[in-house]
Scaffold this motif. Structure first.
Motif, PDB file in Angstrom:
ATOM      1  N   MET A   1       0.828  -1.179   0.000  1.00 30.21           N
ATOM      2  CA  MET A   1       0.000   0.000   0.000  1.00 30.21           C
ATOM      3  C   MET A   1       0.870   1.238   0.000  1.00 30.21           C
ATOM      4  SD  MET A   1      -3.023  -0.282   2.654  1.00 30.21           S
ATOM      5  CE  MET A   1      -4.065  -1.657   2.759  1.00 30.21           C
ATOM      6  N   ASN A   2       0.548   2.149  -0.836  1.00 31.35           N
ATOM      7  CA  ASN A   2       1.260   3.414  -0.874  1.00 31.35           C
ATOM      8  C   ASN A   2       0.678   4.377   0.142  1.00 31.35           C
ATOM      9  OD1 ASN A   2       2.787   2.478  -3.016  1.00 31.35           O
ATOM     10  ND2 ASN A   2       1.297   3.158  -4.513  1.00 31.35           N
ATOM     11  N   ALA A   3       1.438   5.434   0.446  1.00 25.40           N
ATOM     12  CA  ALA A   3       0.930   6.470   1.337  1.00 25.40           C
ATOM     13  C   ALA A   3      -0.322   7.071   0.718  1.00 25.40           C
ATOM     14  CB  ALA A   3       1.989   7.531   1.554  1.00 25.40           C
ATOM     15  N   GLY A   4      -1.209   7.562   1.562  1.00 23.63           N
ATOM     16  CA  GLY A   4      -2.475   8.090   1.073  1.00 23.63           C
ATOM     17  C   GLY A   4      -3.540   7.030   1.179  1.00 23.63           C
ATOM     18  N   SER A   5      -4.574   7.170   0.345  1.00 24.30           N
ATOM     19  CA  SER A   5      -5.641   6.182   0.424  1.00 24.30           C
ATOM     20  C   SER A   5      -6.223   5.919  -0.955  1.00 24.30           C
ATOM     21  CB  SER A   5      -6.733   6.652   1.378  1.00 24.30           C
ATOM     22  OG  SER A   5      -7.373   7.797   0.884  1.00 24.30           O
ATOM     23  N   ALA A   6      -6.902   4.778  -1.057  1.00 28.63           N
ATOM     24  CA  ALA A   6      -7.559   4.380  -2.295  1.00 28.63           C
ATOM     25  C   ALA A   6      -9.023   4.126  -1.993  1.00 28.63           C
ATOM     26  CB  ALA A   6      -6.910   3.105  -2.841  1.00 28.63           C
ATOM     27  N   LEU A   7      -9.862   4.379  -2.968  1.00 33.14           N
ATOM     28  CA  LEU A   7     -11.285   4.127  -2.816  1.00 33.14           C
ATOM     29  C   LEU A   7     -11.580   2.665  -3.099  1.00 33.14           C
ATOM     30  CD1 LEU A   7     -12.808   7.277  -4.548  1.00 33.14           C
ATOM     31  CD2 LEU A   7     -12.501   6.852  -2.104  1.00 33.14           C
ATOM     32  N   GLY A 114      -0.161   2.084  13.691  1.00 39.29           N
ATOM     33  CA  GLY A 114       0.581   3.105  12.952  1.00 39.29           C
ATOM     34  C   GLY A 114      -0.338   3.879  12.038  1.00 39.29           C
ATOM     35  N   ASP A 115      -0.153   3.696  10.731  1.00 40.21           N
ATOM     36  CA  ASP A 115      -0.926   4.495   9.767  1.00 40.21           C
ATOM     37  C   ASP A 115      -1.779   3.662   8.813  1.00 40.21           C
ATOM     38  OD1 ASP A 115       1.081   3.359   8.239  1.00 40.21           O
ATOM     39  OD2 ASP A 115       1.795   5.260   7.402  1.00 40.21           O
ATOM     40  N   VAL A 116      -1.875   2.363   9.029  1.00 36.70           N
ATOM     41  CA  VAL A 116      -2.604   1.472   8.129  1.00 36.70           C
ATOM     42  C   VAL A 116      -4.083   1.421   8.529  1.00 36.70           C
ATOM     43  CG1 VAL A 116      -2.830  -0.919   7.333  1.00 36.70           C
ATOM     44  CG2 VAL A 116      -0.561   0.065   7.687  1.00 36.70           C
ATOM     45  N   PHE A 117      -4.970   1.541   7.531  1.00 38.00           N
ATOM     46  CA  PHE A 117      -6.400   1.437   7.809  1.00 38.00           C
ATOM     47  C   PHE A 117      -7.155   0.924   6.588  1.00 38.00           C
ATOM     48  CE2 PHE A 117      -6.391   5.313   5.463  1.00 38.00           C
ATOM     49  CZ  PHE A 117      -7.641   5.372   4.860  1.00 38.00           C
ATOM     50  N   VAL A 118      -8.298   0.294   6.846  1.00 32.89           N
ATOM     51  CA  VAL A 118      -9.293  -0.067   5.838  1.00 32.89           C
ATOM     52  C   VAL A 118     -10.642   0.248   6.475  1.00 32.89           C
ATOM     53  CG1 VAL A 118     -10.391  -1.902   4.492  1.00 32.89           C
ATOM     54  CG2 VAL A 118      -7.919  -1.957   4.879  1.00 32.89           C
ATOM     55  N   HIS A 119     -11.488   0.957   5.768  1.00 34.74           N
ATOM     56  CA  HIS A 119     -12.828   1.257   6.285  1.00 34.74           C
ATOM     57  C   HIS A 119     -13.851   1.012   5.181  1.00 34.74           C
ATOM     58  CE1 HIS A 119     -16.110   4.357   7.233  1.00 34.74           C
ATOM     59  NE2 HIS A 119     -16.362   3.258   7.914  1.00 34.74           N
ATOM     60  N   LEU A 120     -14.746   0.073   5.415  1.00 33.82           N
ATOM     61  CA  LEU A 120     -15.857  -0.194   4.498  1.00 33.82           C
ATOM     62  C   LEU A 120     -17.061   0.585   5.021  1.00 33.82           C
ATOM     63  CD1 LEU A 120     -16.717  -1.767   1.967  1.00 33.82           C
ATOM     64  CD2 LEU A 120     -17.517  -3.577   3.502  1.00 33.82           C
ATOM     65  N   ARG A 121     -17.336   1.702   4.410  1.00 38.95           N
ATOM     66  CA  ARG A 121     -18.393   2.624   4.839  1.00 38.95           C
ATOM     67  C   ARG A 121     -19.775   2.126   4.460  1.00 38.95           C
ATOM     68  NH1 ARG A 121     -20.180   5.871   1.177  1.00 38.95           N
ATOM     69  NH2 ARG A 121     -18.300   5.920  -0.044  1.00 38.95           N
ATOM     70  N   ASP A 122     -19.904   1.510   3.282  1.00 37.27           N
ATOM     71  CA  ASP A 122     -21.191   1.062   2.754  1.00 37.27           C
ATOM     72  C   ASP A 122     -21.040  -0.392   2.301  1.00 37.27           C
ATOM     73  OD1 ASP A 122     -23.460   0.495   1.245  1.00 37.27           O
ATOM     74  OD2 ASP A 122     -23.283   2.246  -0.043  1.00 37.27           O
ATOM     75  N   ALA A 123     -21.462  -1.334   3.169  1.00 38.16           N
ATOM     76  CA  ALA A 123     -21.277  -2.751   2.859  1.00 38.16           C
ATOM     77  C   ALA A 123     -22.194  -3.225   1.745  1.00 38.16           C
ATOM     78  CB  ALA A 123     -21.512  -3.586   4.112  1.00 38.16           C
ATOM     79  N   GLU A 124     -23.322  -2.586   1.549  1.00 37.16           N
ATOM     80  CA  GLU A 124     -24.246  -2.994   0.490  1.00 37.16           C
ATOM     81  C   GLU A 124     -23.662  -2.734  -0.893  1.00 37.16           C
ATOM     82  OE1 GLU A 124     -28.766  -2.091  -1.115  1.00 37.16           O
ATOM     83  OE2 GLU A 124     -28.163  -1.395   0.879  1.00 37.16           O
ATOM     84  N   GLY A 128     -15.764   2.237   0.284  1.00 36.44           N
ATOM     85  CA  GLY A 128     -14.914   2.528   1.429  1.00 36.44           C
ATOM     86  C   GLY A 128     -13.574   3.077   1.003  1.00 36.44           C
ATOM     87  N   ARG A 129     -12.662   3.129   1.955  1.00 36.47           N
ATOM     88  CA  ARG A 129     -11.309   3.637   1.702  1.00 36.47           C
ATOM     89  C   ARG A 129     -10.305   2.756   2.427  1.00 36.47           C
ATOM     90  NH1 ARG A 129     -10.826   8.999   4.179  1.00 36.47           N
ATOM     91  NH2 ARG A 129      -8.669   8.675   3.634  1.00 36.47           N
ATOM     92  N   ALA A 130      -9.124   2.700   1.882  1.00 44.04           N
ATOM     93  CA  ALA A 130      -8.030   1.955   2.496  1.00 44.04           C
ATOM     94  C   ALA A 130      -6.727   2.656   2.173  1.00 44.04           C
ATOM     95  CB  ALA A 130      -7.999   0.527   1.966  1.00 44.04           C
TER      96      ALA A 130
END
Length: 162
Positions: A1-7, A114-124, A128-130
């Protein structure tokens, strides 16, 4: 994973992001990874290669994988290999159930220390973002730490009463 986030925009993207987040957290030497979901049904927890990558990490001192779920009945049916794999690692792979009132709106999120995250905002719709973002990761740690402080142990090796 690169710095920043992906949709995220699909089930495959979410599952890939979860696997990538585990890899990133392990590579950076995270001591703690927290995962939250109502039931973990759609997570790639039965992935044998994930188990292989987690083993050397779990053998390091003070490593903890914390799982927070409202419904633990789904895990043995959807992820039987994970349940069996976790047995000797129960001291480091902990299961928690939210306190009464906290189970509503339980987020679908993975975050390390640290700085790693994954968030699924809308499961349907699998939205989300990671990525790697210290501010976003800290926001999720703060939100989950409060829930974990009130949580009760769950995901027992043997059903209670037997």
């Amino acid at each position: 994973m690169n710095a920043g986030s992906a949709l995220l925009d699909s089930r495959a993207a979410f599952q890939g992001a979860v696997l990538g987040a585990f890899d990133a957290a392990i590579a950076r030497g995270a001591r703690r990874i927290v995962c939250a979901d109502p039931d973990f049904a759609e997570w790639p927890l039965d992935d044998a290669s994930l188990h292989e990558r987690l083993l050397p990490w779990l053998k390091l001192p003070q490593r903890r994988l914390l799982l927070l779920a409202a419904d633990w009945s789904v895990l043995p049916r959807r992820h039987p290999r994970f349940v069996a794999w976790r047995t000797p690692w129960a001291h480091a792979v902990e299961g928690w159930a939210p306190a009464e009132g906290d189970e509503a709106e339980l987020p679908r999120v993975l975050v390390d220390d640290g700085d790693v995250f994954v968030h699924l905002r809308d499961a349907e719709h699998w939205r989300g973002r990671a990525g790697r973002d210290a501010v976003e990761a800290q926001r999720w740690r703060d939100a989950l730490d409060g829930r974990l402080e009130r949580a009760q142990p769950a995901f027992f090796l043997r059903p209670l009463g037997l």
